[in-house]
Design an enzyme around this catalytic site. Structure first.
Site, mmCIF file in Angstrom:
data_model
loop_
_atom_site.group_PDB
_atom_site.id
_atom_site.type_symbol
_atom_site.label_atom_id
_atom_site.label_comp_id
_atom_site.label_asym_id
_atom_site.label_seq_id
_atom_site.Cartn_x
_atom_site.Cartn_y
_atom_site.Cartn_z
ATOM 1 C CD GLU A 13 -1.115 0.272 3.725
ATOM 2 O OE1 GLU A 13 -2.312 0.412 3.514
ATOM 3 O OE2 GLU A 13 -0.620 0.202 4.853
ATOM 4 C CB CYS A 14 0.054 4.741 -0.946
ATOM 5 S SG CYS A 14 0.780 6.379 -0.916
ATOM 6 N N PRO A 15 2.334 4.178 1.665
ATOM 7 C CG PRO A 15 4.640 4.205 1.907
ATOM 8 C CD PRO A 15 3.562 4.318 0.871
#
Length: 514
Positions: free
Chosen positions: A73-75
């Protein structure tokens, strides 16, 4: 046989694409959501499966493999767009949110990728090549370069790839009728001594109107300093020939209509017990006004073949020429946020989220082709048919020049940015929520537009999953799994390029007829 591991695998779109490449076998898939793992296992029963949060797992104990795909996932602590994504927490058309289990984060953090690569290298069994997939916004992460350098320092060369799924040209899997922009970082071990032939796999076919031929288009960013972005917004495709001054070209794309099951019934909007939101109805009206302008379509004769808008002078009348009135189709967004507009059915379907947010509408008309004082009159299919005589078939059903009934329909997004668009265009990117509704029409009156949500199977086809691929769970769980997935054709072409670099052997680029 090359072994393949898939982290954050979801229901298995990336695994499906990789398995389509000759000589690749999936041996392990990992994901935090047990429902996604159950679906993956149903399609890859010979692979091992791990259910759990990989960020908390001891990846050093995981087996090594030749190929490694990861979709973290996008952090949540990144500065991509300056805000945390919250699609799963927004209510859908019915005012509900996804179950807690499905609303949990679905991917572990970006650092898990170099952590695993480091562990396999220390064991003397380095991964030979792989891909990291993510949303394009992760490129704005303030630690992006540090993260990428970590992979390079482990002995890998890298290639950053901006790719819209509708432009992936696979050999075995289906084309994706969806506009889905994603970031892909491909990497391969320097010990291979070879670089993947990216031109072979990343240049879609397109017709150059200047050169008058089909070419392998070249990606060109509008700002040369950029290396990531969305199709048309940040980059375009150009003809490789200098004779046309590298004219902008449009790669071939598959329409959203190919994903729709046209046998499913749709409810007339005027008959709905629970009315659609006012914003959705406004978008349908705006779409009809903008894109459903009628056309005069030639229905007989030999000298005139092209339709003309009714705003143009009527073509010359002959003793035989007959014109039908045609109305093009639309795709209509139905989510609650502002900034959405109807779009013609010839455009790609927009990005699919975790929920269904698009409706589909069409506008068929009956036209008498000859005979009597009624010959100039067109009518909706809801009206009675004009007189049928013994001299032959006098009636034509017209939906728009070149359109089929499925073309004359709209896909309507419920959430996110986007506009209604025709089902004859590729679908927008599919995410983890039920996002698109299907609206159809028999007249231009909004109440007569027929509307329904896209079913999970249709969303699966928009994601380019085979009809035989099993995605388990209830409707919302299926939509979430599809929306979180990688489109198989993208995985197929990227893994194909890497397999060639690993083996030194060329793979057949010719597409299988399907």
């Amino acid at each position: 046989m090359l072994t393949y591991i898939d982290f954050f695998c979801g229901a298995g779109g990336s695994s499906s694409g990789a398995a389509a490449v000759p000589g690749v076998r999936a041996v392990l898939a990992a994901n935090h959501w047990d429902r996604a793992i159950t679906s993956h296992a149903a399609n890859f029963p010979d692979a091992d499966h791990f259910t759990g949060d990989l960020h908390d797992a001891d990846v050093a104990r995981f087996p090594a493999a030749d190929l490694f795909w990861a979709s973290p996932e996008c952090p949540q602590w990144s500065n991509a767009r300056g805000k945390r994504r919250d699609f799963d927490k927004q209510p859908d058309l019915f005012g509900e949110t996804l179950p807690d289990a499905a609303a949990d984060r679905s991917r572990a953090l970006m650092w898990d990728v170099p952590r695993y690569l480091d562990s396999t290298g220390r064991r003397g069994r380095p991964v030979l090549a792989g891909v990291v997939e993510n949303v394009i916004d992760v490129r704005a992460w303030d630690l992006w370069q540090t993260w990428r350098d970590d992979i390079r320092n482990l002995g890998y060369d890298t290639r950053l790839i901006a790719l819209n799924s509708m432009h992936a040209r696979p050999v075995t899997t289906a084309w994706a009728p969806q506009s889905r922009d994603r970031l892909y970082l491909a990497y391969w071990h320097r010990s291979l001594g070879r670089t993947p032939d990216w031109n072979k796999w990343l240049r879609p076919r397109a017709w150059c109107p200047v050169c008058q031929e089909t070419v392998n288009a070249v990606q060109a960013f509008k700002n040369p300093r950029r290396d990531m972005g969305r199709y048309r917004q940040q980059y375009v495709y150009r003809c490789p020939h200098v004779a046309c001054r590298n004219a902008i070209v449009e790669p071939e794309a598959r329409p959203a209509a190919t994903a729709i099951d046209w046998s499913l019934p749709a409810e007339r909007i005027g008959d709905r017990l629970k009315p659609l939101a006012a914003a959705t109805l406004d978008r349908i009206r705006a779409g009809l006004a903008k894109y459903a302008a009628p056309l005069l379509a030639p229905a007989g004769g030999t000298w005139r073949t092209d339709p003309a808008p009714v705003t143009d002078p009527m073509p010359t009348r002959t003793t035989r020429e007959n014109d039908g009135l045609a109305v093009p189709p639309l795709l209509v967004p139905v989510e609650g946020r502002d900034g959405k507009y109807a779009a013609p059915a010839t455009a790609p379907l927009r990005t699919q989220t975790a929920r269904n947010e698009t409706g589909l509408a069409w506008l068929p008309y009956l036209i008498p082709l000859r005979g009597g004082g009624d010959k100039e009159r067109t009518r909706p299919v809801t009206d009675a048919l004009t007189t049928v005589t013994a001299s032959g078939n006098h009636h034509g059903l017209v939906i728009g020049s070149g359109f089929t009934p499925q073309d004359a329909a709209l896909l309507v997004p419920y959430y996110g940015n986007g506009s209604a668009r025709p089902a004859g265009a590729p679908i927008g990117a599919l995410t983890t929520r039920d996002r698109y509704g299907l609206a159809t029409s028999t007249t231009t009156a909004v109440d007569d537009v027929r509307f329904r949500m896209l079913e999970p199977g249709e969303i699966g086809r928009a994601m380019a999953f085979a009809d035989t691929y099993q995605v388990l769970g209830n409707k919302r769980e299926k939509v979430r799994q599809y929306g979180n997935a990688v489109t198989p054709p993208v995985a197929e072409i990227l893994i194909s390029a890497l397999v060639e670099a690993i083996t030194g052997s060329s793979l057949d680029r010719r597409e299988v007829a399907r």
